[in-house]
Scaffold this active site. Structure first.
Site, short mmCIF file in Angstrom:
data_model
loop_
_atom_site.label_atom_id
_atom_site.label_comp_id
_atom_site.label_asym_id
_atom_site.label_seq_id
_atom_site.Cartn_x
_atom_site.Cartn_y
_atom_site.Cartn_z
N GLU A 1 17.49 93.23 0.09
CA GLU A 1 16.88 93.33 -1.25
C GLU A 1 17.90 92.77 -2.21
OE1 GLU A 1 13.94 94.19 -1.79
OE2 GLU A 1 13.39 95.33 -0.01
N CYS B 1 16.81 94.84 -10.42
CA CYS B 1 16.42 93.56 -9.81
C CYS B 1 15.00 93.19 -10.21
CB CYS B 1 16.59 93.63 -8.31
SG CYS B 1 15.91 95.12 -7.64
N GLU C 1 20.09 85.20 -13.16
CA GLU C 1 19.73 86.60 -13.40
C GLU C 1 20.67 87.17 -14.46
OE1 GLU C 1 20.57 89.26 -10.15
OE2 GLU C 1 18.71 90.34 -10.51
P1 NAD Z 1 27.31 93.21 -4.64
O1 NAD Z 1 26.43 92.41 -3.80
O2 NAD Z 1 28.70 92.76 -4.86
O3 NAD Z 1 27.40 94.72 -4.11
C1 NAD Z 1 26.34 95.38 -3.46
C2 NAD Z 1 26.90 96.14 -2.28
O4 NAD Z 1 27.47 95.22 -1.36
C3 NAD Z 1 28.02 97.13 -2.63
O5 NAD Z 1 27.92 98.27 -1.80
C4 NAD Z 1 29.26 96.34 -2.28
O6 NAD Z 1 30.35 97.16 -1.98
C5 NAD Z 1 28.79 95.60 -1.05
N1 NAD Z 1 29.56 94.41 -0.70
C6 NAD Z 1 30.16 93.54 -1.54
N2 NAD Z 1 30.77 92.56 -0.82
C7 NAD Z 1 30.55 92.83 0.49
C8 NAD Z 1 30.90 92.20 1.71
N3 NAD Z 1 31.62 91.07 1.75
N4 NAD Z 1 30.47 92.75 2.88
C9 NAD Z 1 29.74 93.86 2.86
N5 NAD Z 1 29.37 94.52 1.74
C10 NAD Z 1 29.77 94.00 0.56
O7 NAD Z 1 26.55 93.37 -6.00
P2 NAD Z 1 27.22 93.73 -7.38
O8 NAD Z 1 28.36 92.84 -7.69
O9 NAD Z 1 27.45 95.17 -7.40
O10 NAD Z 1 26.02 93.34 -8.34
C11 NAD Z 1 25.90 92.03 -8.85
C12 NAD Z 1 24.55 91.43 -8.61
O11 NAD Z 1 23.92 92.01 -7.47
C13 NAD Z 1 23.58 91.66 -9.71
O12 NAD Z 1 23.71 90.72 -10.73
C14 NAD Z 1 22.27 91.55 -8.99
O13 NAD Z 1 21.92 90.23 -8.81
C15 NAD Z 1 22.54 92.06 -7.66
N6 NAD Z 1 22.09 93.40 -7.44
C16 NAD Z 1 20.83 93.56 -7.01
C17 NAD Z 1 20.36 94.83 -6.77
C18 NAD Z 1 19.00 95.08 -6.29
O14 NAD Z 1 18.50 96.18 -6.47
N7 NAD Z 1 18.36 94.14 -5.62
C19 NAD Z 1 21.19 95.91 -6.99
C20 NAD Z 1 22.51 95.72 -7.43
C21 NAD Z 1 22.94 94.44 -7.63
#
Ligand code: NAD
Length: 475
Positions: A244, A278, A379
């Site tokens: 997602e 999102c 976004e």
């Molecule tokens: P992110 O993708 O960095 O983080 C989401 C999750 O992934 C967190 O638990 C993080 O610790 C983990 N993560 C980060 N790098 C990882 C890796 N290399 N391997 C495994 N896990 C990893 O997202 P963010 O920086 O917190 O948010 C930024 C963007 O993410 C937003 O602008 C939006 O586009 C998107 N987002 C979407 C949703 C959604 O509901 N679809 C939710 C939050 C963020």
């Protein structure tokens, strides 16, 4: 961290701090998990898989119902924690906890409906049937914007299907995750079925969760960039993946819609969670005949929003999660204004004394958006409503679909024909027609293109955690 039925204490280990985004104050510290911790969590999940998947679905349902009751019982405590740690107003935090409990209840019932089929054969002496089996150990990686409901949206169907799970919550909201795991495991759930690793640097733990051969399925909510990386890693081992990811929702207001009603809807959904959702509208297309009335209502409502810490009683819009989020929003607003967009309200960082230690941006309405602006493509994940007018119904679906994302779309119209056209022509996974909340534990949620793969929620959600086995029987 919660591994094999125990909250582990690590007084000598490195910890990281969870911070209140409204004022920068520390809320608590958590053990900074490592790749070795991830391996131990997978050990526990793998060891308990066979016995858990062999339990009766009625037993699993009972545990999920008890977990739902615990989450509901702890609603005020978790809501306050969520307001402090994530920033959303208390009322929104309570709503999120109800939504989180709904997933536990919905999948408690779905556990009992994991049906197979019997299939006639072309051969008179043969029968076919299908049986459904748990996919195995699940790794769940969750975000900070909905820090409790995104846990149960993954955990509830996984447990209902008979999978065991290792959760890695976002580093910005680990205390919310801890409170949820506390409530969920305060049930007769066997040790090892649910495990949680907290960490500040997710890459090393993430790599183990995605590549360990004992993990059969990865479910991820977060950014498209990280989702792509995880899918590539998982693809090497041909693991099941649900993603997602981000969105760039169009919000279309036809000239047969009530502009005031539509503007109220736009204001509610756009500034929900300070735009950090999102499914938040990112491009608002309004027919030119009603554009000005729509914009004046939207701007009036937007300027009345009260920014502050979500825990304060009159606050209606909380902080952004961190400094990087503020900079992204500022950059998009400055870019749009430099290319001719008009600020109707907001457009600046809020730095009054009571807000200056937090990450606050004024709720903003921009008009005159064009496709040359960053906000039209990127976004925002922040409190900016970007409006453009249109006058040709034939073009609107091409404009709305002009994005690599495909999560949510919204349409306001009184026409049944336009409603059907919207359902059929918009390439988005979720479509709200005169409806700003097209989500429920009972309904599938997910997108196309850069918004990800698979569906969560509804009867579709549990199939992500099941393998279908076909049995041919000669009789
Ligand atoms: P992110 O993708 O960095 O983080 C989401 C999750 O992934 C967190 O638990 C993080 O610790 C983990 N993560 C980060 N790098 C990882 C890796 N290399 N391997 C495994 N896990 C990893 O997202 P963010 O920086 O917190 O948010 C930024 C963007 O993410 C937003 O602008 C939006 O586009 C998107 N987002 C979407 C949703 C959604 O509901 N679809 C939710 C939050 C963020």
């Amino acid at each position: 961290m919660y591994i094999d039925g125990c909250w582990e204490q690590f007084p000598d280990r490195q910890h990281f701090v969870s911070v209140n985004p409204a004022n920068g104050q520390a809320l608590g510290s958590l053990p900074d998990g490592t790749a070795e911790d991830a391996v131990r969590a997978i050990d526990a999940a793998a060891a308990s898989l066979q016995s858990w998947s062999a339990t009766s679905p009625y037993f699993r349902a009972d545990i999920l119902q008890k977990a739902a009751a615990n989450v509901t019982r702890e609603r005020e405590t978790i809501a306050e924690l969520m307001s402090l740690e994530q920033g959303k107003p208390l009322k929104a935090a309570r709503n999120e906890i109800n939504y989180a409990a709904d997933f536990l209840r919905w999948y408690a019932e779905e556990a009992k409906r994991i049906y197979g089929r019997t299939i006639p054969s072309a051969r008179a002496d043969q029968r076919f049937l299908t049986v459904q089996a748990a996919v195995g150990v699940v790794a769940a990686i969750t975000p900070w914007n909905y820090p409790v409901s995104m846990i149960t949206r993954k955990l509830a169907p996984a447990l209902a299907a008979g999978c065991t799970i290792v959760l890695k919550p976002a580093e910005s909201t680990p205390l919310c995750a801890k409170a949820m795991i506390d409530a969920i495991t305060d049930t007769p759930i066997p040790d090892g079925v649910v495990n949680m690793i907290t960490c500040s640097q997710p890459a090393a733990v993430g790599e183990i969760l995605v590549t360990d051969p004992r993990v059969a399925k990865i479910t991820f909510t977060g950014s498209t960039a990280v989702g792509r990386h995880i899918a590539a890693q998982a693809g090497q081992a041909l693991k099941r993946v649900s993603l997602e990811l981000g969105g760039h929702a169009p919000f279309i207001v036809y000239d047969d819609a009530d502009p005031v009603h539509a503007a109220k809807g736009a204001a509610l959904v756009k500034f929900l969670n300070t735009g950090q959702a999102c499914i938040s509208p990112n491009r608002i297309f309004v027919h030119e005949n009603i554009h000005d009335e729509f914009v004046s209502t939207l701007a009036a409502r937007t300027s009345k929003l009260q920014a502050g810490s979500g825990i304060e009683p009159d606050v209606t819009v909380g902080p952004l999660i961190n400094e990087a989020a503020i900079q992204k929003v500022e950059n998009q607003v400055n870019d749009a204004v430099s290319k001719g967009a008009v600020l109707q309200t907001g457009g600046f960082r809020l730095d009054e004394p009571h807000l200056s230690d937090g990450h606050f941006f004024a709720p903003t309405v921009l008009t005159g958006i064009t496709d040359s602006m960053l906000i039209y493509r990127e976004e925002t994940f922040g409190p900016v409503a970007a409006v453009m007018s249109f006058n040709d119904d034939d073009d609107i679906y091409a404009l709305a679909n002009d994005t690599h994302y495909g999560l949510a779309a919204y349409v306001y119209t009184q026409s049944l024909q336009r409603s059907y056209e919207a359902m059929e022509k918009l390439k988005f996974g979720i479509i709200g027609i005169n409806d700003i909340n097209p989500t429920s534990a009972a309904a599938p949620f997910g997108g196309t293109g850069d918004s990800g793969l698979g569906r969560e929620g509804g009867m579709e959600g549990i199939s992500e955690y099941l393998e279908t086995k076909t049995v041919g029987l000669s009789i």
